[in-house]
Design an enzyme around this catalytic site. Sequence first.
Site, PDB file in Angstrom:
ATOM      1  N   LYS A 167      42.642  38.344  39.727  1.00 59.97           N
ATOM      2  CA  LYS A 167      42.166  38.021  41.081  1.00 59.97           C
ATOM      3  C   LYS A 167      43.356  37.984  42.034  1.00 59.97           C
ATOM      4  O   LYS A 167      44.397  37.416  41.719  1.00 59.97           O
ATOM      5  CB  LYS A 167      41.434  36.667  41.079  1.00 59.97           C
ATOM      6  CG  LYS A 167      40.868  36.314  42.456  1.00 59.97           C
ATOM      7  CD  LYS A 167      39.812  35.232  42.390  1.00 59.97           C
ATOM      8  CE  LYS A 167      39.299  34.875  43.773  1.00 59.97           C
ATOM      9  NZ  LYS A 167      38.631  36.005  44.453  1.00 59.97           N
ATOM     10  N   HIS A 220      39.793  31.344  38.038  1.00 56.32           N
ATOM     11  CA  HIS A 220      39.397  32.752  37.949  1.00 56.32           C
ATOM     12  C   HIS A 220      40.334  33.508  37.009  1.00 56.32           C
ATOM     13  O   HIS A 220      41.430  33.044  36.700  1.00 56.32           O
ATOM     14  CB  HIS A 220      39.436  33.421  39.328  1.00 56.32           C
ATOM     15  CG  HIS A 220      38.244  33.090  40.185  1.00 56.32           C
ATOM     16  ND1 HIS A 220      38.200  31.952  40.972  1.00 56.32           N
ATOM     17  CD2 HIS A 220      37.054  33.725  40.375  1.00 56.32           C
ATOM     18  CE1 HIS A 220      37.030  31.918  41.608  1.00 56.32           C
ATOM     19  NE2 HIS A 220      36.320  32.969  41.267  1.00 56.32           N
TER      20      HIS A 220
HETATM   21  P1  NAD Z   1      38.875  45.339  41.541  1.00 63.58           P
HETATM   22  O1  NAD Z   1      40.320  45.256  41.830  1.00 63.58           O
HETATM   23  O2  NAD Z   1      38.417  45.515  40.128  1.00 63.58           O
HETATM   24  O3  NAD Z   1      38.205  46.541  42.377  1.00 63.58           O
HETATM   25  C1  NAD Z   1      38.550  46.813  43.709  1.00 63.58           C
HETATM   26  C2  NAD Z   1      38.231  48.281  44.002  1.00 63.58           C
HETATM   27  O4  NAD Z   1      38.539  48.534  45.393  1.00 63.58           O
HETATM   28  C3  NAD Z   1      39.065  49.264  43.167  1.00 63.58           C
HETATM   29  O5  NAD Z   1      38.268  50.332  42.693  1.00 63.58           O
HETATM   30  C4  NAD Z   1      40.127  49.759  44.169  1.00 63.58           C
HETATM   31  O6  NAD Z   1      40.559  51.097  43.915  1.00 63.58           O
HETATM   32  C5  NAD Z   1      39.358  49.682  45.484  1.00 63.58           C
HETATM   33  N1  NAD Z   1      40.308  49.546  46.608  1.00 63.58           N
HETATM   34  C6  NAD Z   1      41.271  48.611  46.763  1.00 63.58           C
HETATM   35  N2  NAD Z   1      41.969  48.839  47.884  1.00 63.58           N
HETATM   36  C7  NAD Z   1      41.468  49.970  48.443  1.00 63.58           C
HETATM   37  C8  NAD Z   1      41.758  50.698  49.618  1.00 63.58           C
HETATM   38  N3  NAD Z   1      42.736  50.336  50.450  1.00 63.58           N
HETATM   39  N4  NAD Z   1      40.986  51.786  49.899  1.00 63.58           N
HETATM   40  C9  NAD Z   1      39.990  52.158  49.066  1.00 63.58           C
HETATM   41  N5  NAD Z   1      39.655  51.488  47.944  1.00 63.58           N
HETATM   42  C10 NAD Z   1      40.390  50.402  47.636  1.00 63.58           C
HETATM   43  O7  NAD Z   1      38.238  44.003  42.176  1.00 63.58           O
HETATM   44  P2  NAD Z   1      36.849  43.281  41.826  1.00 63.58           P
HETATM   45  O8  NAD Z   1      37.047  42.253  40.778  1.00 63.58           O
HETATM   46  O9  NAD Z   1      35.784  44.319  41.647  1.00 63.58           O
HETATM   47  O10 NAD Z   1      36.594  42.491  43.187  1.00 63.58           O
HETATM   48  C11 NAD Z   1      36.472  43.188  44.414  1.00 63.58           C
HETATM   49  C12 NAD Z   1      36.299  42.166  45.548  1.00 63.58           C
HETATM   50  O11 NAD Z   1      35.056  41.469  45.373  1.00 63.58           O
HETATM   51  C13 NAD Z   1      37.395  41.093  45.600  1.00 63.58           C
HETATM   52  O12 NAD Z   1      37.666  40.793  46.965  1.00 63.58           O
HETATM   53  C14 NAD Z   1      36.729  39.899  44.931  1.00 63.58           C
HETATM   54  O13 NAD Z   1      37.268  38.665  45.332  1.00 63.58           O
HETATM   55  C15 NAD Z   1      35.316  40.079  45.408  1.00 63.58           C
HETATM   56  N6  NAD Z   1      34.295  39.417  44.604  1.00 63.58           N
HETATM   57  C16 NAD Z   1      33.288  38.810  45.288  1.00 63.58           C
HETATM   58  C17 NAD Z   1      32.224  38.240  44.609  1.00 63.58           C
HETATM   59  C18 NAD Z   1      31.089  37.658  45.399  1.00 63.58           C
HETATM   60  O14 NAD Z   1      30.114  37.147  44.810  1.00 63.58           O
HETATM   61  N7  NAD Z   1      31.143  37.712  46.740  1.00 63.58           N
HETATM   62  C19 NAD Z   1      32.201  38.263  43.219  1.00 63.58           C
HETATM   63  C20 NAD Z   1      33.245  38.900  42.529  1.00 63.58           C
HETATM   64  C21 NAD Z   1      34.278  39.484  43.242  1.00 63.58           C
END
Ligand code: NAD
Length: 265
Positions: free
Chosen positions: A157, A153
């Site tokens: 991540k 990744h």
């Molecule tokens: P990212 O870091 O770009 O975005 C995370 C968002 O959550 C940010 O806007 C951040 O401000 C917010 N956030 C974090 N902690 C917070 C808190 N305590 N309170 C409020 N808001 C908060 O991450 P991303 O790449 O968008 O990924 C997000 C999640 O999705 C991760 O856990 C990732 O592993 C997961 N993901 C899952 C899939 C899937 O298919 N299931 C695919 C991609 C990513």
Amino acid sequence: VTKLAICGAGGRMGQTLARLVAESADLELVAGIDREAADGAAAAALGCRRIVTTGAASSVLGDVDVVIDFSAPAATRELLQSAGDALAGRALVVGTTGLDEDIEARLADLAGRAAVLTAANFSPGVNLLEAVVKQVASVLAADSYDVEIVEAHHKRKVDAPSGTALTLAQAVAQGRSTRLDAVRRDGRSGSTGDRPGGEIGLHAVRGGGIVGDHAVLFMGDREQLELKHRALDRSLFADGALGAARWIAGRAPGRYSMADVLGLK
Ligand code: NAD
């Protein structure tokens, strides 16, 4: 029209989701939920009419059919704590990975009064891969075929191994009728000695902009079977999550999975 709220609205996935919702005719984004509240131009820049904090999430849920959460475990916990009651009778789709037992217990509790779907991966390919891996693992005996899962990744991540790698490892364990905890081996370093039969190895590569690669290797003495998946664009997951949101809107309370959505059950 299915009305949505996105938790993690400002993130990579949140932004991709907001873009796809704006392009769709049957979905409407009511509000974003994130670390900091915003409205006006600041919210509009993130594709939302308004953004509220996780603590204030219940204030926007009155009009929402489905909350989609792609944030971080701390945010998912805060959402469940502050908006657990407001989510009753609605639906929650969780894509956030690295969830701990406390959050899993809260999700199980919520499933008594709301439709809840969690998936470590929303792509059709990975969900099919999971089913295939389980079948292969049930046929290629653990004492003859060593299994290692390698995932890669992007460098931002925050959890390892990936939720998808763990789901695939779980599929191997299920196919072999063993408990993953008993045979899981994360990484390998130092004087490891012979590899114990039945072990399921997990390896995490991190770097650059990789969207998500997973390989499950079944290694025998005379043959090797490799099953690989490569995600090429984040919108793959966002599209899958929106498909799950369309499917789950209006469903009875309970726990659902992508296997239900994709008809793999
Ligand atoms: P990212 O870091 O770009 O975005 C995370 C968002 O959550 C940010 O806007 C951040 O401000 C917010 N956030 C974090 N902690 C917070 C808190 N305590 N309170 C409020 N808001 C908060 O991450 P991303 O790449 O968008 O990924 C997000 C999640 O999705 C991760 O856990 C990732 O592993 C997961 N993901 C899952 C899939 C899937 O298919 N299931 C695919 C991609 C990513």
